[in-house]
Design an enzyme around this catalytic site. Structure first.
Site, mmCIF file in Angstrom:
data_model
loop_
_atom_site.group_PDB
_atom_site.id
_atom_site.type_symbol
_atom_site.label_atom_id
_atom_site.label_comp_id
_atom_site.label_asym_id
_atom_site.label_seq_id
_atom_site.Cartn_x
_atom_site.Cartn_y
_atom_site.Cartn_z
ATOM 1 C CD GLU A 127 -2.765 -1.385 2.412
ATOM 2 O OE1 GLU A 127 -2.714 -0.525 3.301
ATOM 3 O OE2 GLU A 127 -3.522 -2.362 2.468
ATOM 4 C CG ASN A 168 -0.745 -7.035 -1.265
ATOM 5 O OD1 ASN A 168 -1.365 -7.641 -2.137
ATOM 6 N ND2 ASN A 168 -1.203 -6.895 -0.025
ATOM 7 C CG HIS A 205 -9.956 -5.548 0.704
ATOM 8 N ND1 HIS A 205 -10.249 -6.636 1.483
ATOM 9 C CD2 HIS A 205 -8.638 -5.320 0.866
ATOM 10 C CE1 HIS A 205 -9.148 -7.049 2.102
ATOM 11 N NE2 HIS A 205 -8.160 -6.270 1.739
ATOM 12 C CD GLU A 234 -4.778 -7.748 1.797
ATOM 13 O OE1 GLU A 234 -5.629 -6.979 2.287
ATOM 14 O OE2 GLU A 234 -3.549 -7.544 1.891
ATOM 15 C CG ASP A 236 -12.878 -8.558 1.853
ATOM 16 O OD1 ASP A 236 -12.733 -7.641 1.012
ATOM 17 O OD2 ASP A 236 -12.457 -8.468 3.018
HETATM 18 O O1 G3I Z 1 -4.934 -7.972 19.023
HETATM 19 C C1 G3I Z 1 -5.484 -6.752 19.519
HETATM 20 C C2 G3I Z 1 -6.238 -6.987 20.767
HETATM 21 O O2 G3I Z 1 -5.361 -7.446 21.765
HETATM 22 C C3 G3I Z 1 -6.935 -5.693 21.173
HETATM 23 O O3 G3I Z 1 -7.746 -5.927 22.294
HETATM 24 C C4 G3I Z 1 -7.798 -5.158 20.052
HETATM 25 C C5 G3I Z 1 -8.445 -3.822 20.377
HETATM 26 O O4 G3I Z 1 -8.591 -3.009 19.266
HETATM 27 O O5 G3I Z 1 -6.979 -4.966 18.927
HETATM 28 C C6 G3I Z 1 -6.389 -6.173 18.465
HETATM 29 O O6 G3I Z 1 -5.600 -5.918 17.359
HETATM 30 C C7 G3I Z 1 -6.319 -5.601 16.166
HETATM 31 C C8 G3I Z 1 -5.996 -6.666 15.131
HETATM 32 O O7 G3I Z 1 -6.587 -6.312 13.906
HETATM 33 C C9 G3I Z 1 -6.522 -8.048 15.524
HETATM 34 O O8 G3I Z 1 -7.922 -8.039 15.578
HETATM 35 C C10 G3I Z 1 -5.847 -4.245 15.683
HETATM 36 O O9 G3I Z 1 -6.285 -3.250 16.607
HETATM 37 C C11 G3I Z 1 -6.411 -3.959 14.328
HETATM 38 O O10 G3I Z 1 -5.827 -2.774 13.822
HETATM 39 C C12 G3I Z 1 -6.075 -5.087 13.391
HETATM 40 O O11 G3I Z 1 -6.672 -4.834 12.150
HETATM 41 C C13 G3I Z 1 -6.118 -5.488 11.034
HETATM 42 C C14 G3I Z 1 -5.709 -4.441 10.017
HETATM 43 O O12 G3I Z 1 -5.251 -5.096 8.844
HETATM 44 C C15 G3I Z 1 -4.588 -3.538 10.516
HETATM 45 O O13 G3I Z 1 -3.380 -4.252 10.668
HETATM 46 C C16 G3I Z 1 -7.138 -6.444 10.476
HETATM 47 O O14 G3I Z 1 -7.360 -7.524 11.398
HETATM 48 C C17 G3I Z 1 -6.666 -7.021 9.157
HETATM 49 O O15 G3I Z 1 -7.706 -7.741 8.538
HETATM 50 C C18 G3I Z 1 -6.273 -5.881 8.234
HETATM 51 O O16 G3I Z 1 -5.764 -6.448 7.047
HETATM 52 C C19 G3I Z 1 -5.390 -5.501 6.042
HETATM 53 C C20 G3I Z 1 -4.163 -6.059 5.340
HETATM 54 O O17 G3I Z 1 -3.153 -6.335 6.283
HETATM 55 C C21 G3I Z 1 -3.675 -5.096 4.273
HETATM 56 N N1 G3I Z 1 -4.739 -4.746 3.345
HETATM 57 C C22 G3I Z 1 -5.982 -4.258 3.960
HETATM 58 C C23 G3I Z 1 -6.487 -5.250 4.997
HETATM 59 C C24 G3I Z 1 -7.799 -4.784 5.595
HETATM 60 O O18 G3I Z 1 -7.631 -3.586 6.308
#
Ligand code: G3I
Length: 300
Positions: A127, A168, A205, A234, A236
Site C-alpha cells: 500500500e 501488494n 476488497h 485479500e 472479499d
Molecule cells: O490484538 C489486539 C487486541 O489485543 C486488542 O484488544 C484489540 C483492540 O482493538 O486490537 C487487536 O488488534 C487488532 C488486530 O486487527 C486483531 O484483531 C488491531 O487493533 C487492528 O488494527 C487489526 O486490524 C487489522 C488491520 O489489517 C490492521 O493491521 C485487520 O485484522 C486485518 O484484517 C487488516 O488487514 C489488512 C491487510 O493487512 C492489508 N490490506 C488491507 C487489509 C484490511 O484492512
C-alpha cells in the site's frame, strides 16, 4: 473436485485464506480452513509491530503458530507484510532519514531470514500508493526518498532468493484508475531496470465504494504482460454476491500468470468487515458464493 484448494490445483493455481493465530484453537474454524485452502496468509502476525516490537528484537511466536499449522497441514504460506505505513511499532515511527532506511532493511532481513526458504511469496511492500492521483502515499518510508521501494525489494532478494517478491495494494483492480496506472508504471520501471520484483498482489476488497469492475481482467493481464505473476491476495466482496465472486475467479483463470487467489478470512464472523458478510462461509455453512467459486474453478 469438492474443495477450493483441490479445484484450483487442477489448473496449477492455489486457493488461500487469511488465518488468525488467535483462532487456531477453534476447531470449527480450523476444520474449514484445513479442508478448503492450500495457501495461508497470516492476517496480522507477520506485520512490523508483531514481529519487531522493539528494535532488533524479533518475536515470531504468533507468526510461527500459523506457519507451523500451515506446514503441518501441507499448505504453503504467503508472507504479509514486510514494509507498510500501518501497524508500525512506536520505535519505528520515531525514526526518519537514513536511520529509518537502515531499520527497514534490517527488518526485512531479520524476518525473511527466520522464514528463509519456506515462504511462497512475500508482500515486500504494502500500500505505498496514494488513493488518488497516481502518486506515492505520504509516509515515513516515503520521506526517506522515492527509491525506498526498490531498496526494500533488493534487500528482500538478498535475504531469501527462493521467495517470490510482491508489491501488494488495494484499489488497483480498476484498470482506468490513476492508482492502478501509478503502480503499473512503477512495476514496468522496475522490470526495465532490473529491480527484483516477481509479482503484484491485487488485494481486491470490493464494496459499494470500490466496486468490482469488469476491466479487472485487463488489469490482471496487463500486469502479467510486464513479466510478473499476479495474485489476488485479500479478496472479499460486500454481501458476497455469487456472480461477482465467479467473475473474479474467471478473470484470474483467464490469465496464465494469475497464479492464485486468497480470500481475506474463512467465515463472515472472521472478517475485518464482518457486517458486510463478504466471505464464503457463514458459520460452518457454505454460502452461494462458495458454490459459484467452486464451480468456476472446476470448469477451468
Ligand atoms: O490484538 C489486539 C487486541 O489485543 C486488542 O484488544 C484489540 C483492540 O482493538 O486490537 C487487536 O488488534 C487488532 C488486530 O486487527 C486483531 O484483531 C488491531 O487493533 C487492528 O488494527 C487489526 O486490524 C487489522 C488491520 O489489517 C490492521 O493491521 C485487520 O485484522 C486485518 O484484517 C487488516 O488487514 C489488512 C491487510 O493487512 C492489508 N490490506 C488491507 C487489509 C484490511 O484492512
Amino acid at each position: 473436485e469438492s474443495t477450493l484448494g483441490a479445484a484450483a490445483a487442477q489448473s496449477g493455481r492455489y486457493f488461500g485464506t487469511a488465518i488468525s493465530a488467535g483462532k487456531l484453537g477453534d476447531s470449527a474454524y480450523t476444520t474449514i480452513a484445513n479442508r478448503e485452502f492450500d495457501m495461508v496468509t497470516p492476517e496480522n502476525e507477520m506485520k512490523l509491530d508483531a514481529t519487531e516490537p522493539a528494535r532488533g528484537q524479533f518475536t515470531f511466536t504468533n507468526a510461527d503458530r500459523i506457519h507451523s499449522w500451515a506446514v503441518q497441514n501441507g499448505k504453503r504460506v504467503r508472507g504479509h507484510t514486510l514494509v507498510w505505513h500501518a501497524a508500525q511499532p512506536g520505535w519505528l515511527q520515531s525514526l526518519s532519514g537514513s536511520a529509518l532506511r537502515q531499520a527497514m532493511i534490517d527488518h526485512i532481513t531479520g524476518v525473511m531470514d527466520h522464514y528463509k526458504g519456506t515462504i511462497y511469496a512475500w508482500d515486500v511492500v504494502n500500500e505505498a500508493f496514494a488513493d488518488s492521483g497516481g502518486g506515492r502515499r505520504d509516509s515515513n518510508f516515503q520521506r526517506t526518498g522515492d527509491d525506498w521501494i526498490e531498496a526494500a525489494f533488493r534487500a528482500a532478494r538478498a535475504a531469501d532468493p527462493a521467495a517470490k517478491l510482491c508489491y501488494n495494494d488495494y484499489n488497483i483492480d480498476n484498470w482506468t484508475a490513476a492508482k492502478t496506472q501509478g503502480v503499473y508504471t512503477m512495476v514496468r520501471d522496475f522490470k526495465s531496470r532490473g529491480v527484483p520484483i516477481d509479482c503484484v498482489g491485487l488485494q481486491a476488497h470490493f464494496n459499494s465504494g470500490s466496486p468490482y469492475n469488469s476491466n479487472f481482467r485487463t488489469t490482471i493481464s496487463s500486469f502479467a504482460a510486464l513479466g510478473v505473476d499476479v495474485q489476488i491476495t485479500e479478496l472479499d466482496i460486500q454481501l458476497a454476491p455469487a456472480q461477482t465472486y465467479a467473475a473474479v475467479v474467471n478473470d484470474c483463470l483467464a490469465v496464465a500468470r494469475c497464479t492464485g487467489i486468497t480470500v481475506w478470512g474463512v467465515r463472515d464472523q472472521d472478517s475485518w468487515r464482518s457486517s458486510d458478510t463478504p466471505l464464503l462461509f457463514s458459520g460452518s455453512n457454505k454460502k452461494p458464493a462458495y458454490d459459484a467459486v467452486l464451480n468456476a474453478l472446476n470448469a477451468a
